[in-house]
Write an enzyme that holds these catalytic residues in place. Structure first.
Site, PDB file in Angstrom:
ATOM      1  NE  ARG A 167      82.610 -10.451 -26.909  1.00  0.00           N
ATOM      2  CZ  ARG A 167      82.269 -10.406 -25.622  1.00  0.00           C
ATOM      3  NH1 ARG A 167      82.885 -11.171 -24.733  1.00  0.00           N
ATOM      4  NH2 ARG A 167      81.300  -9.599 -25.226  1.00  0.00           N
ATOM      5  CG  HIS A 223      85.238  -6.271 -26.661  1.00  0.00           C
ATOM      6  ND1 HIS A 223      84.522  -6.724 -25.584  1.00  0.00           N
ATOM      7  CD2 HIS A 223      84.420  -6.432 -27.732  1.00  0.00           C
ATOM      8  CE1 HIS A 223      83.327  -7.151 -25.978  1.00  0.00           C
ATOM      9  NE2 HIS A 223      83.250  -6.987 -27.276  1.00  0.00           N
ATOM     10  CG  ASN A 259      85.404  -6.067 -21.986  1.00  0.00           C
ATOM     11  OD1 ASN A 259      85.033  -6.564 -23.062  1.00  0.00           O
ATOM     12  ND2 ASN A 259      86.087  -4.938 -21.907  1.00  0.00           N
TER      13      ASN A 259
END
Ligand code: HEM
Ligand SMILES: *[C@@H]1O[C@H](CO)[C@@H](O)[C@H](O)[C@H]1NC(C)=O
Ligand SMILES: *[C@@H]1O[C@H](CO)[C@@H](O)[C@H](O)[C@H]1NC(C)=O
Ligand SMILES: *[C@@H]1O[C@H](CO)[C@@H](O)[C@H](O)[C@H]1NC(C)=O
Ligand SMILES: *[C@@H]1O[C@H](CO)[C@@H](O)[C@H](O)[C@H]1NC(C)=O
Ligand SMILES: *[C@@H]1O[C@H](CO)[C@@H](O)[C@H](O)[C@H]1NC(C)=O
Ligand SMILES: *[C@@H]1O[C@H](CO)[C@@H](O)[C@H](O)[C@H]1NC(C)=O
Ligand SMILES: *[C@@H]1O[C@H](CO)[C@@H](O)[C@H](O)[C@H]1NC(C)=O
Ligand SMILES: *[C@@H]1O[C@H](CO)[C@@H](O)[C@H](O)[C@H]1NC(C)=O
Ligand SMILES: *[C@@H]1O[C@H](CO)[C@@H](O)[C@H](O)[C@H]1NC(C)=O
Length: 347
Positions: free
Chosen positions: A67, A71, A99
């Protein structure tokens, strides 16, 4: 312990050469799988070694690192910007809405960086660490392997408002998800569906899907696309007004394995996030056939996932003399003790 995947990678590379050679829309010719062959030939093995170690105490860590790469890439390209901590001049992406209190794995990235600095000081970028860690994590969870193009350099800045606006959110409709993928040059059907398949492992907080359980789109009712048996289980795990930080498996069937079950879950209305179920339940969407394909054919999913991860990893990298190779993934080089240090290093 090294996990042998040489044959698998070889088959993978042949496949890409024959099938995709030179035709990736946003492929960047400056990235190369052999980038560290002379300067840090053991880089991938070192990264894998730290990961294997970390997985022993945290079976979720591979998902978390995958992930992080996503991101990172969606905000100003794959440039390690997500790894920078706050300073007087840097407003970190870590604390951006998508986040804050959910992105994890930063300490494992530090461990990987320390191991690489020990073996080949100043060579391997933090952005490349995320790209390789994602590939190794998927492979170690039973998914495909692929040859990772390398040579990204690290940013000097972070972009919190960019992270706020560019990273897709769990509550978004298919139209919005498509527009966010299109904005970074990814395909709104094949890349969107294949990459969403990363939700075959890892966890999400109750706060990421709570509205689906009790008050979907302000209706006062649950999301009508949610499987009622699954809904009852989720309501038990995440009571209304309860602790939003409790986590659920993104794949309720095989939570830590990288497999096609994410897609069969969508067919039984057991997608955890609205953004997951939208891929299958949006009437007339071009994503439905892709879900059905991947659900019935794991090979098709694995091949597409590898292709799409390479495409995502090619989003606007810094190369050549742009950016830098950070020595500490959390900090821009040469900025250590505030304004005096800045002044001295700029003379
Ligand atoms: C399509 C749009 C996407 C949306 C809306 C989305 C949203 C989310 C959300 C809300 C979470 C849970 C965060 C939390 O509650 O702490 C999550 C977890 C995760 N996402 Fe996505 N995601 C998307 C695409 C992707 C892509 C493209 C990848 C990677 C290729 C990815 C990999 C993951 C992984 C592995 C996790 C679990 C992380 C962990 O356990 O720490 N996601 N995602
Ligand atoms: C490469 O790294 C791995 C993992 O740290 C280690 O086991 C192996 O001995 C290293 N190989 C070489 C040639 O340095
Ligand atoms: C991030 O989360 C922490 C802990 O909940 C909170 O103190 C902080 O204000 C948040 N940061 C931002 C920018 O919202
Ligand atoms: C990010 O979004 C949050 C919530 O909407 C907002 O409070 C914050 O100011 C935004 N940060 C930036 C830098 O745009
Ligand atoms: C930050 O991200 C936004 C949205 O992706 C973008 O428009 C903007 O140019 C970025 N800013 C910088 C300084 O890179
Ligand atoms: C559901 O959400 C809507 C809009 O946010 C709100 O007006 C309504 O009061 C909520 N209903 C319940 C039962 O919480
Ligand atoms: C909420 O749940 C998280 C994750 O299980 C836990 O760490 C935290 O202590 C809980 N908070 C409260 C107030 O119970
Ligand atoms: C709900 O989930 C169960 C268990 O996977 C499945 O057997 C059933 O067919 C699902 N129902 C619907 C309407 O998708
Ligand atoms: C599954 O997908 C692979 C890769 O696209 C393809 O070669 C194979 O023929 C497919 N299998 C079936 C049964 O459709
Ligand atoms: C399934 O996906 C594979 C890999 O992307 C593709 O080659 C194949 O044409 C797809 N099959 C169908 C029936 O859509």
């Amino acid at each position: 312990m090294m996990v042998d995947k040489a044959l698998h990678v070889l088959v993978g590379s042949l496949f890409f050469l024959i099938w995709f050679g030179g035709s990736l829309p946003n492929a960047n010719a400056q990235l190369s799988p052999t980038f560290y062959d002379e300067t840090c030939p053991n880089a991938s093995a070192i990264i894998q070694g730290v990961l294997v170690q970390a997985l022993q105490t945290d079976p979720r860590i591979g998902a978390s690192l995958t992930r992080l790469h996503f991101h990172d890439c969606f905000v100003d390209g794959c440039d390690g910007s997500i790894l920078l901590d706050n300073t007087d001049t840097i407003e970190s992406e870590k604390e951006a809405v998508p986040n804050n209190n959910s992105a994890r794995g930063f300490d494992v990235v530090d461990d990987i960086k320390a191991a690489l600095e020990n073996a080949c000081p100043g060579i391997v970028s933090c952005a490349d660490i995320l790209a390789v860690a994602a590939e190794e994590s998927v492979w170690l969870a039973g998914g495909p392997s692929w040859t990772v193009p390398l040579g990204r350099r690290d940013s000097l800045i972070a972009n919190r408002s960019g992270a706020n606006s560019s990273i897709p959110a769990a509550s978004e409709s298919l139209d919005v998800l498509k527009s966010k993928f299109a904005a970074v040059g990814l395909d709104t059907s094949s890349d969107l569906v294949a990459l969403s398949g990363a939700h075959t492992f890892g966890r999400a907080k109750c706060s990421s899907f709570n509205l689906r359980l009790y008050n979907f789109s302000g209706s006062g009712n649950p999301d009508p696309t949610l499987n009622t048996t699954y809904l009852a289980a989720l309501q038990q795990l995440c009571p209304q007004g309860g602790n939003g930080s409790v986590v659920a498996n993104l794949d309720p069937t095989t939570s830590d394995a990288f497999d096609r079950n994410y897609f069969s879950n969508l067919q039984t209305n057991e997608g955890l996030l609205r953004s997951d179920q939208e891929l299958f339940s949006t009437t007339g969407a071009d994503t439905i056939d892709v879900v059905n394909n991947f659900s019935s054919n794991q090979t098709a999913f694995f091949e597409s996932f590898a292709v799409s991860m390479i495409r995502m990893g090619n989003i606007s990298p810094l190369t050549g003399t742009d950016g830098e190779i950070r020595l500490n993934c959390r900090k821009v080089n040469g900025v250590s003790t505030g304004s005096n240090a800045l002044l001295v290093s700029s003379i």
